[in-house]
Design a protein around this motif. Sequence first.
Motif, short mmCIF file in Angstrom:
data_model
loop_
_atom_site.label_atom_id
_atom_site.label_comp_id
_atom_site.label_asym_id
_atom_site.label_seq_id
_atom_site.Cartn_x
_atom_site.Cartn_y
_atom_site.Cartn_z
N PRO A 54 47.93 14.93 -6.18
CA PRO A 54 48.37 15.93 -7.26
C PRO A 54 48.93 17.21 -6.89
CG PRO A 54 46.05 15.99 -7.26
CD PRO A 54 46.38 14.85 -6.09
N ALA A 55 49.83 17.86 -7.65
CA ALA A 55 50.42 19.05 -7.12
C ALA A 55 49.24 20.16 -7.12
CB ALA A 55 51.32 19.49 -8.20
N ASP A 56 49.36 21.02 -5.83
CA ASP A 56 48.34 21.81 -5.85
C ASP A 56 48.63 23.16 -6.73
OD1 ASP A 56 47.36 24.21 -3.98
OD2 ASP A 56 46.11 22.45 -3.64
N ALA A 57 47.85 24.02 -6.85
CA ALA A 57 47.74 24.91 -7.79
C ALA A 57 48.44 26.32 -6.91
CB ALA A 57 46.42 25.64 -8.20
N HIS A 58 48.59 25.96 -5.67
CA HIS A 58 49.44 27.25 -4.95
C HIS A 58 50.72 26.79 -4.66
CE1 HIS A 58 45.61 29.47 -4.47
NE2 HIS A 58 44.97 28.02 -4.06
N ALA A 59 51.23 25.57 -5.27
CA ALA A 59 52.85 25.21 -5.01
C ALA A 59 53.49 26.35 -5.46
CB ALA A 59 52.75 23.82 -5.49
N LYS A 60 54.61 26.55 -5.02
CA LYS A 60 55.58 27.74 -5.46
C LYS A 60 56.66 27.19 -6.35
CE LYS A 60 54.87 29.93 -0.94
NZ LYS A 60 55.78 30.74 0.37
N LEU A 61 56.50 26.08 -6.63
CA LEU A 61 57.49 25.60 -7.75
C LEU A 61 56.59 24.74 -8.76
CD1 LEU A 61 60.20 24.71 -9.11
CD2 LEU A 61 60.25 22.69 -7.66
N ALA A 62 56.71 25.03 -10.13
CA ALA A 62 56.02 24.01 -11.15
C ALA A 62 56.97 23.62 -12.32
CB ALA A 62 54.95 25.17 -11.89
N LEU A 63 56.82 22.40 -12.63
CA LEU A 63 57.53 21.93 -13.43
C LEU A 63 56.66 21.40 -14.72
CD1 LEU A 63 59.80 19.24 -11.30
CD2 LEU A 63 60.36 21.43 -12.37
N SER A 120 63.84 27.09 -3.52
CA SER A 120 63.64 27.84 -2.24
C SER A 120 64.94 29.10 -1.91
CB SER A 120 63.91 26.87 -1.01
OG SER A 120 63.03 25.87 -0.89
N LEU A 121 66.01 28.61 -2.68
CA LEU A 121 67.10 29.54 -2.56
C LEU A 121 66.67 31.01 -3.56
CD1 LEU A 121 69.89 30.23 -1.45
CD2 LEU A 121 70.75 29.41 -3.80
N ARG A 122 66.01 30.64 -4.56
CA ARG A 122 65.74 31.60 -5.51
C ARG A 122 64.42 32.65 -4.94
NH1 ARG A 122 67.30 32.55 -10.66
NH2 ARG A 122 66.04 33.79 -11.86
N LEU A 123 63.63 31.84 -4.23
CA LEU A 123 62.41 32.45 -3.63
C LEU A 123 62.80 33.55 -2.39
CD1 LEU A 123 59.69 29.74 -3.59
CD2 LEU A 123 59.64 31.86 -4.99
N GLN A 124 63.92 33.25 -1.93
CA GLN A 124 64.59 33.94 -0.82
C GLN A 124 65.27 35.21 -1.43
OE1 GLN A 124 63.81 33.79 2.37
NE2 GLN A 124 62.30 31.97 1.70
N PRO A 140 60.83 34.31 -9.68
CA PRO A 140 59.36 34.08 -9.35
C PRO A 140 58.41 35.07 -10.24
CG PRO A 140 60.50 34.74 -7.48
CD PRO A 140 61.15 34.68 -8.45
N ASP A 141 56.96 34.66 -10.54
CA ASP A 141 56.36 35.83 -11.06
C ASP A 141 55.65 36.56 -10.00
OD1 ASP A 141 54.62 33.90 -9.94
OD2 ASP A 141 53.78 33.17 -11.81
N GLY A 142 54.62 36.95 -10.34
CA GLY A 142 53.64 37.73 -9.46
C GLY A 142 52.99 37.13 -8.34
N ARG A 143 52.77 35.88 -8.49
CA ARG A 143 52.34 35.24 -7.42
C ARG A 143 53.32 34.33 -6.62
NH1 ARG A 143 48.88 30.78 -10.57
NH2 ARG A 143 50.84 30.54 -11.75
N GLY A 144 54.51 34.65 -6.82
CA GLY A 144 55.48 33.88 -6.32
C GLY A 144 55.77 32.55 -6.63
N VAL A 145 55.69 32.23 -7.77
CA VAL A 145 55.62 30.71 -8.50
C VAL A 145 56.98 30.74 -9.09
CG1 VAL A 145 54.59 28.74 -9.51
CG2 VAL A 145 53.24 30.50 -8.11
N VAL A 146 57.89 29.75 -9.16
CA VAL A 146 58.98 29.50 -9.86
C VAL A 146 58.54 28.47 -10.86
CG1 VAL A 146 61.41 28.71 -9.87
CG2 VAL A 146 60.55 30.28 -8.02
N THR A 147 58.78 28.87 -12.22
CA THR A 147 58.50 27.83 -13.28
C THR A 147 59.64 27.33 -13.78
OG1 THR A 147 56.37 28.86 -13.30
CG2 THR A 147 57.19 27.15 -15.38
N VAL A 148 59.84 25.87 -13.97
CA VAL A 148 61.15 25.39 -14.58
C VAL A 148 60.62 24.58 -15.62
CG1 VAL A 148 63.23 23.87 -14.09
CG2 VAL A 148 62.29 25.20 -12.29
#
Length: 602
Positions: free
Chosen positions: A487-496, A529-533, A563-571
């Motif tokens: 399963p997707a990990d909670a620390h992933a930097k992309l969430a769908l 990845s492009l947005r996080l950079q 990205p939010d404060g944790r560095g996660v991008v949500t789509v």
Amino acid sequence: RGAARVRLVVEGVSRFRVLRSKQEEPFRIAEVQQLQDADAPGEDDVQVRALTHSIKEKMMEMLRSSGQDNSKQQSFQWPSSPTALAGLAGYSLAPLSLEERQRLLEAESVRARLELALDLLQREAEAKRMSSEISSSIQKARELELRQVVMQRQIQEVQRDLQRVRSRASRDASDGSAEGEAATGDEEDEAEDEAARLAERLQKAGLPEEADRVAKRELKRLKSLQPHHPEYTSAHSYLELLASLPWSVSSEDRFDLRQARALLDEDHKGLEKVKVRLLEFLAVQKMRGDMKGPILCLHGPPGIGKTSLGRSVARAMGRKFHRLALGGVRDEAEIRGHRRTYIGSMCGSIIQAFQTAGTNNPVILLDEVDKMAQNSMFNPQATLLEVLDPEQNGSFKDHYLNTPFDLSKALFVCTANDSSLIDRPLLDRMEVVELAGYTLEEKVAITESHLLPKQLRLHALQPEHQAEAPAHASAADEAADAPMDAPADAHAKLALTQEAVRALITKWTSESGVRSLERHLAQLCRWASLRLQGASPVLDQRAAPHEVARAAEREAALAACGPDGRGVVTVDASHLPYIMGPEIFEPDLAERLAVGVAMGLS
């Protein structure tokens, strides 16, 4: 008394018959009757003399055969009485049994005793002659064997000397010929050690009778060749193949049906038909023990996980797995092997699969069996007729191996996209299992459990140690039915979100499998990845006003992604048109109509 010994010599005077016993202890006393020869003096005189002469000649032959010198033979004193001669003959025959000696004594007439003595002498002489012949033949065989060994050794020494002479002639005298001779001698010793090692491996391989006979013949031929001989490498490679094949090595099947079912459900979503068919085979195999493996053909569109399903079948059964890609194969020699008369010949892919697996009951996946090339000259599908026939593959003979190999214990699984391209005789030998594809719910589950975590790891959006893919996970081209335990990990930097996944499946993909879905997920990960950079597309200053307005609208819509404060991008589903582009597919018309609206044709 004590240690004293007494030697008593007794001389027989005449024959007698015991009439009555008078005393048994401390010594025997009996009443006897002295026996006289029944022949009257002069009766049958000619026959008696002939028998006497024959006995003397036979005894002289035995003396000569025993190695007595002539002086002893000439000084031998013959008894004057025919009766004494018969007794002497019986006495000289040491191998006579007690019953035979008793018969000789009990004969009443002289002629009868002489005939019996002559018969015993002739029998003893014949036994000695046969014993001598047997000893002579054994001695000759030993001498011949010893001679062959000595000559073989001499031949090897001559060959070594010839090789050293050739090596010396090929080098310049100033380069040190002595070192070349030493190196050649070392090579010869290494060749002998290699032959001994091969012999030991062949003995441990458990070869059947026919293969063992072929191996011994080739090993004997290898020992007679020099390492620099052109055929040495060919013979050595052939023996290496014989020794490395799993003639009698089998992996133990896993007969725990509950565990097998759990492994199949863990690895794949849906595909109930093939799961049930495999469990049926395991149930029968558990009850019978020696059932031949079925020939399954997984038929369905591309990308639904046929290849990865074969790998999971092997995992559920506890067997080794090997995949053969048959797409584009046009020569039968690639499957059945090349004959050893050709330079660079080798065994076919079927034998190589068993050699790689290391067991004689692996799961072998024949991938893309319908993609094999065919024309008027080549039809490799016909070669598979013997491989995939349970009644024939028990004695499959590869052209290179040239000795029967048992394929009946293996489980063959074929995959095909179009069964109409498979020859009818070959299709008739296979049990076709239809795989239609995945529903929306199954695709959502596959995305969340495998495809998205895999792409997150590949694009560095999730640490490698987080939710790592198991070793049995399939490749990208067959990722559909991959393991569901990542399963997707909670620390992933992309969430769908769930809505985004459903929208991506229904509006940007339209396929039975999930290959296109995985490519779109990879596109999403690259965008994240492009947005996080902190990089975003830069418009040309000469861009039209409507393009500038569209870019501004896009940035405003995607601002909520993070990205939010944790560095996660949500789509979410509303963000997909600005990331993936316009929708490619629309839902079916029937799904878009409201309740109470009917479709018609005017």
